[in-house]
Design a protein around this motif. Structure first.
Motif, PDB file in Angstrom:
ATOM      1  N   THR B   5       0.837  -1.205   0.000  1.00 51.56           N
ATOM      2  CA  THR B   5       0.000   0.000   0.000  1.00 51.56           C
ATOM      3  C   THR B   5       0.874   1.258   0.000  1.00 51.56           C
ATOM      4  O   THR B   5       0.537   2.261  -0.640  1.00 51.56           O
ATOM      5  CB  THR B   5      -0.953  -0.010   1.214  1.00 51.56           C
ATOM      6  N   LEU B   6       2.029   1.181   0.695  1.00 54.24           N
ATOM      7  CA  LEU B   6       2.918   2.357   0.771  1.00 54.24           C
ATOM      8  C   LEU B   6       3.449   2.766  -0.607  1.00 54.24           C
ATOM      9  O   LEU B   6       3.874   3.900  -0.800  1.00 54.24           O
ATOM     10  CB  LEU B   6       4.085   2.079   1.723  1.00 54.24           C
ATOM     11  N   ASN B   7       3.399   1.830  -1.559  1.00 52.20           N
ATOM     12  CA  ASN B   7       3.826   2.115  -2.932  1.00 52.20           C
ATOM     13  C   ASN B   7       2.913   3.158  -3.593  1.00 52.20           C
ATOM     14  O   ASN B   7       3.266   3.752  -4.606  1.00 52.20           O
ATOM     15  CB  ASN B   7       3.799   0.814  -3.741  1.00 52.20           C
ATOM     16  N   PHE B   8       1.721   3.348  -3.022  1.00 55.27           N
ATOM     17  CA  PHE B   8       0.715   4.214  -3.654  1.00 55.27           C
ATOM     18  C   PHE B   8       0.319   5.398  -2.779  1.00 55.27           C
ATOM     19  O   PHE B   8      -0.630   6.106  -3.100  1.00 55.27           O
ATOM     20  CB  PHE B   8      -0.532   3.384  -3.993  1.00 55.27           C
ATOM     21  N   LEU B   9       1.027   5.595  -1.662  1.00 56.13           N
ATOM     22  CA  LEU B   9       0.647   6.667  -0.748  1.00 56.13           C
ATOM     23  C   LEU B   9       1.694   7.760  -0.700  1.00 56.13           C
ATOM     24  O   LEU B   9       2.859   7.535  -0.979  1.00 56.13           O
ATOM     25  CB  LEU B   9       0.449   6.111   0.672  1.00 56.13           C
ATOM     26  N   CYS B  16       3.225  19.455  -0.143  1.00 51.24           N
ATOM     27  CA  CYS B  16       4.252  18.404  -0.143  1.00 51.24           C
ATOM     28  C   CYS B  16       4.263  17.595  -1.435  1.00 51.24           C
ATOM     29  O   CYS B  16       5.258  16.955  -1.760  1.00 51.24           O
ATOM     30  CB  CYS B  16       4.016  17.446   1.026  1.00 51.24           C
ATOM     31  N   LYS B  17       3.124  17.607  -2.145  1.00 45.04           N
ATOM     32  CA  LYS B  17       2.971  16.715  -3.314  1.00 45.04           C
ATOM     33  C   LYS B  17       4.082  16.892  -4.339  1.00 45.04           C
ATOM     34  O   LYS B  17       4.463  15.940  -5.013  1.00 45.04           O
ATOM     35  CB  LYS B  17       1.640  16.993  -4.022  1.00 45.04           C
ATOM     36  N   THR B  18       4.563  18.124  -4.489  1.00 43.67           N
ATOM     37  CA  THR B  18       5.574  18.374  -5.518  1.00 43.67           C
ATOM     38  C   THR B  18       6.985  18.105  -4.988  1.00 43.67           C
ATOM     39  O   THR B  18       7.951  18.183  -5.734  1.00 43.67           O
ATOM     40  CB  THR B  18       5.477  19.835  -6.007  1.00 43.67           C
ATOM     41  N   GLN B  19       7.106  17.782  -3.696  1.00 41.53           N
ATOM     42  CA  GLN B  19       8.418  17.500  -3.101  1.00 41.53           C
ATOM     43  C   GLN B  19       8.712  16.010  -3.240  1.00 41.53           C
ATOM     44  O   GLN B  19       7.972  15.195  -2.690  1.00 41.53           O
ATOM     45  CB  GLN B  19       8.389  17.824  -1.599  1.00 41.53           C
ATOM     46  N   PRO B  20       9.788  15.662  -3.924  1.00 41.81           N
ATOM     47  CA  PRO B  20      10.106  14.234  -4.074  1.00 41.81           C
ATOM     48  C   PRO B  20      10.209  13.509  -2.727  1.00 41.81           C
ATOM     49  O   PRO B  20       9.871  12.329  -2.630  1.00 41.81           O
ATOM     50  CB  PRO B  20      11.467  14.249  -4.782  1.00 41.81           C
ATOM     51  N   ALA B  21      10.640  14.216  -1.678  1.00 40.39           N
ATOM     52  CA  ALA B  21      10.836  13.565  -0.376  1.00 40.39           C
ATOM     53  C   ALA B  21       9.519  13.169   0.309  1.00 40.39           C
ATOM     54  O   ALA B  21       9.536  12.499   1.329  1.00 40.39           O
ATOM     55  CB  ALA B  21      11.646  14.468   0.551  1.00 40.39           C
ATOM     56  N   SER B  22       8.378  13.568  -0.274  1.00 39.87           N
ATOM     57  CA  SER B  22       7.100  13.187   0.346  1.00 39.87           C
ATOM     58  C   SER B  22       6.727  11.738   0.023  1.00 39.87           C
ATOM     59  O   SER B  22       5.743  11.217   0.523  1.00 39.87           O
ATOM     60  CB  SER B  22       5.975  14.117  -0.114  1.00 39.87           C
ATOM     61  N   PHE B  23       7.521  11.085  -0.826  1.00 43.62           N
ATOM     62  CA  PHE B  23       7.331   9.670  -1.144  1.00 43.62           C
ATOM     63  C   PHE B  23       8.664   8.962  -1.069  1.00 43.62           C
ATOM     64  O   PHE B  23       9.639   9.456  -1.627  1.00 43.62           O
ATOM     65  CB  PHE B  23       6.725   9.515  -2.540  1.00 43.62           C
ATOM     66  N   PRO B  24       8.759   7.805  -0.422  1.00 40.10           N
ATOM     67  CA  PRO B  24       7.665   7.143   0.293  1.00 40.10           C
ATOM     68  C   PRO B  24       7.498   7.739   1.700  1.00 40.10           C
ATOM     69  O   PRO B  24       8.367   8.467   2.169  1.00 40.10           O
ATOM     70  CB  PRO B  24       8.194   5.702   0.416  1.00 40.10           C
ATOM     71  N   LEU B  51       6.485  -1.427  -9.107  1.00 39.91           N
ATOM     72  CA  LEU B  51       7.089  -1.289  -7.785  1.00 39.91           C
ATOM     73  C   LEU B  51       8.171  -0.215  -7.814  1.00 39.91           C
ATOM     74  O   LEU B  51       9.027  -0.216  -8.688  1.00 39.91           O
ATOM     75  CB  LEU B  51       7.710  -2.619  -7.340  1.00 39.91           C
ATOM     76  N   MET B  52       8.108   0.693  -6.835  1.00 34.15           N
ATOM     77  CA  MET B  52       9.157   1.681  -6.694  1.00 34.15           C
ATOM     78  C   MET B  52      10.218   0.999  -5.826  1.00 34.15           C
ATOM     79  O   MET B  52      10.178   1.064  -4.600  1.00 34.15           O
ATOM     80  CB  MET B  52       8.600   2.939  -6.032  1.00 34.15           C
ATOM     81  N   TRP B  53      11.121   0.302  -6.502  1.00 30.36           N
ATOM     82  CA  TRP B  53      12.001  -0.657  -5.810  1.00 30.36           C
ATOM     83  C   TRP B  53      12.900   0.012  -4.776  1.00 30.36           C
ATOM     84  O   TRP B  53      13.033  -0.472  -3.646  1.00 30.36           O
ATOM     85  CB  TRP B  53      12.813  -1.441  -6.838  1.00 30.36           C
ATOM     86  N   LEU B  68      16.402  -6.232   0.805  1.00 31.62           N
ATOM     87  CA  LEU B  68      15.981  -6.650  -0.533  1.00 31.62           C
ATOM     88  C   LEU B  68      17.179  -6.487  -1.459  1.00 31.62           C
ATOM     89  O   LEU B  68      18.026  -5.634  -1.230  1.00 31.62           O
ATOM     90  CB  LEU B  68      14.831  -5.761  -1.019  1.00 31.62           C
ATOM     91  N   PRO B  69      17.239  -7.307  -2.526  1.00 28.36           N
ATOM     92  CA  PRO B  69      18.354  -7.133  -3.468  1.00 28.36           C
ATOM     93  C   PRO B  69      18.323  -5.732  -4.083  1.00 28.36           C
ATOM     94  O   PRO B  69      17.273  -5.107  -4.158  1.00 28.36           O
ATOM     95  CB  PRO B  69      18.089  -8.204  -4.529  1.00 28.36           C
ATOM     96  N   PRO B  70      19.511  -5.239  -4.511  1.00 26.07           N
ATOM     97  CA  PRO B  70      19.591  -3.870  -5.038  1.00 26.07           C
ATOM     98  C   PRO B  70      18.737  -3.642  -6.287  1.00 26.07           C
ATOM     99  O   PRO B  70      18.289  -2.528  -6.524  1.00 26.07           O
ATOM    100  CB  PRO B  70      21.072  -3.668  -5.365  1.00 26.07           C
ATOM    101  N   THR B  71      18.551  -4.692  -7.086  1.00 29.30           N
ATOM    102  CA  THR B  71      17.692  -4.511  -8.260  1.00 29.30           C
ATOM    103  C   THR B  71      16.487  -5.446  -8.155  1.00 29.30           C
ATOM    104  O   THR B  71      16.580  -6.526  -7.582  1.00 29.30           O
ATOM    105  CB  THR B  71      18.436  -4.841  -9.571  1.00 29.30           C
TER     106      THR B  71
END
Lengths: 254, 146
Positions: B5-9, B16-24, B51-53, B68-71
């Motif tokens: 779920t955190l992949n989509f929140l 904050c939406k335009t700040q990259p640091a607001s995700f994840p 998935l935002m790996w 998790l593996p790096p890729t």
């Protein structure tokens, strides 16, 4: 006829009970024409699974229906479902509705994520939603007083039951839409272009006659080139004041 | 609340939406629980591109879960003996029974069975904390932040 998910565990004193509007959404998204539209968009077996987001899930009956009948509606078993509701009691009830529906033997084995407690889609990552569903509080009636929300959104301290005032407030949230019944819907519509996937996003929004649907549709067409809007389901043709319709909003050429 | 779920929140605060640091959103003081659910192998294969790996790796490391593996894995990594090509699959009319690899089982466990029961989700841009109670995240904002 696809099965309607069970909501027998839900307490309808404080969570909106499935009614004509909910059933119109079920009928519309599973209609032959909409299922064909959705399968054309999402049915390719090895494309990425679409994320289906419903805002204001209430009992969860619509999200559960989409999850459990994913194969028939979207042409695939691996869709993702996610919900939000401003009412924390609805969040818990809806989670149970979806989980229960997915355990039915005839159900698609789709993936239910969660129901988050929040205002509209405020916490959803931009452009991540493929199918958006919204049955808004559309009745032209004064909006409830949100200053009470924090208190009314949980059980009173030390109590095991909600109060009558609390229940009335929570139900008002589910139907009262302010002027023209459009105050909440307008806030939601504003978020849609930013919410939908840029290529394949599609939204289903329910409107009643009082919402002046033709004006709403003209407004959406004005979002810019490529935006399509069409009425794809109607009910209550007897000209009662609550004549309902579902509009589909999508980006053309996707 | 499932880790997938955190992949989509993101943070609910508009600015904050335009700040990259607001995700994840970053889990803090999280109490985890495992809620078992059936594995859907086609889903796991198909979800990989969504998935935002890197962000997922950050979250699992913050939760103290195994790295998790790096890729991200490939579709073939998830199927015992590798994935059959599309033509073969079609010929056998999707009747091919594919067995998940350990990688697939691990991914299923992380994405869909590992749940945050209690704790907080913190925005990396503004620091706002969202509570998770009984598995439900609360994104409602106090009046002055709306």
């Amino acid at each position: 006829m696809l099965p309607t998910p069970s909501t027998s565990h839900v307490c309808f004193d404080r969570v909106y009970e499935p009614a004509e509007d909910s059933y119109l959404l079920l009928d519309t998204i599973s209609s032959t024409s909409e299922a064909a539209f959705l399968q054309n968009r999402f049915g390719h077996v090895s494309s990425t699974p679409p994320l289906i987001l419903e805002v204001g899930v209430g009992s969860g009956v619509v999200l559960a229906f989409a999850a459990a009948n994913a194969r028939t509606i979207f042409g695939r078993n691996d869709v993702l479902t996610l919900g939000t509701d401003i009412n924390s009691f609805a969040c818990r009830a809806a989670s149970q509705t979806v989980s229960t529906a997915l355990r039915e033997p005839t159900s698609s084995s789709s993936i239910f994520l969660d129901v988050a407690n929040g205002d509209l889609a405020g916490s959803i990552r931009p452009h991540s939603v493929d199918v958006f569903i919204f049955n808004p509080p559309y009745v032209p009636a004064e909006l409830p007083d949100f200053s009470r929300h924090e208190n009314f959104n949980t059980l009173p301290a030390g109590q095991e039951k909600t109060t009558f005032d609390q229940d009335s407030y929570l139900l008002e949230l589910s139907y009262a839409g302010g002027a023209d019944g459009m105050v909440v819907t307008n806030r939601m519509l504003e978020q849609i272009p930013n919410l939908l996937d840029l290529k394949r996003g599609v939204a289903y929004v329910l409107l009643c006659a009082q919402n002046k649907p033709e004006e709403v549709k003209r407004h959406i067409t004005g979002w810019g080139p490529g935006w399509g809007v069409e009425t794809v389901g109607t009910s209550g043709r007897q000209a009662g004041w609550e004549k309902l319709q579902i509009v589909r909003i999508w980006k053309e050429g996707a | 609340m499932k880790l997938l779920t955190l992949n989509f929140l993101t943070c609910a605060i508009k600015t904050c939406k335009t700040q990259p640091a607001s995700f994840p959103l970053h889990p803090r003081d999280a109490e985890l629980e495992i809620v078992e659910t059936d594995m859907n192998l086609p889903f796991l294969k198909n979800i990989l591109p969504r998935l935002m790996w890197d962000e997922l790796r950050t979250i699992t490391s913050e939760l103290g879960l195994p790295d998790l593996p790096p890729t991200p894995p490939t579709r073939s990594n998830l199927v015992e003996g590798g994935e059959k090509d599309a033509v073969a699959e079609e010929e056998e009319q999707e009747e091919v029974v594919e067995e998940p690899t350990q990688t697939a089982k691990d991914l299923h466990r992380i994405l869909l069975e590992t749940c945050i029961k209690e704790g907080k989700l913190v925005c990396g841009a503004c620091g706002h904390e969202y509570k998770v109670m009984e598995g439900v995240a609360n994104f409602l904002l106090p009046g002055h932040l709306v």
